[in-house]
Design a protein around this motif. Structure first.
Motif: not given
Ligand code: CMP
Length: 143
Positions: A1-22
């Motif tokens: 099964m294919e895997k990828t690397f994704l990263m919420v950048k510092p702006d996304g973390v600071q804007r509380n977007l981790i949950g939305e993105i996940v």
């Protein structure tokens, strides 16, 4: 099964977007198989973005990505590399369609919320840079 690397950048973390993105990737049907909140050391940032080292914005890019915590992730699923890129939208948010992560949440190319591997080779390289083998889990086949 294919895997990828994704990263919420510092702006996304600071804007509380981790949950939305996940949540977007979970709802799409992909599985989160690795994740860590971390401040990227400068050497790792330079290696990760090595292909851009001759670009005029390289210094700015490394300064930004090391400026605060990021949420680094490994996601698994069928065609996850290309599909995640579609869900992220164009690198420059001014070209990113509404409904994509960058189209909905980002305004400038430097602060574009999320990074995602652009090919199977990049995915393998980037997962290897950020995660040890034992930090990437396998889901039970029973579920
Ligand atoms: P990313 O997908 O993380 O890969 C390289 C990053 O370089 C890209 O997202 C952008 O955030 C960043 N980038 C591209 N062009 C510029 C630019 N002109 N100025 C600053 N950053 C840029």
């Amino acid at each position: 099964m294919e895997k990828t690397f994704l990263m919420v950048k510092p702006d996304g973390v600071q804007r509380n977007l981790i949950g939305e993105i996940v949540s977007r990737f979970e709802k799409k049907g992909f599985q989160l198989v690795g994740g860590k909140l971390m401040v990227i050391p400068a050497e790792l940032a330079q290696e990760h973005y090595g292909e851009h080292k001759e670009r005029p914005f390289f210094g700015e890019l490394v300064d930004f990505i090391t400026s605060g915590p990021v949420f680094a992730m490994v996601w698994e699923g069928e065609n996850v590399i290309a599909t995640a890129r579609q869900m992220m939208g164009a690198t420059n948010p001014k070209d990113a369609a509404p409904g994509t992560i960058r189209g909905d949440f980002a305004a400038t190319v430097g602060k574009n919320i999320i990074h995602g591997s652009d090919s199977p080779e990049s995915a393998e390289r980037e997962i290897g840079l950020f995660f040890k083998e034992e930090e990437v889990v396998a889901y039970s086949k029973l579920i």
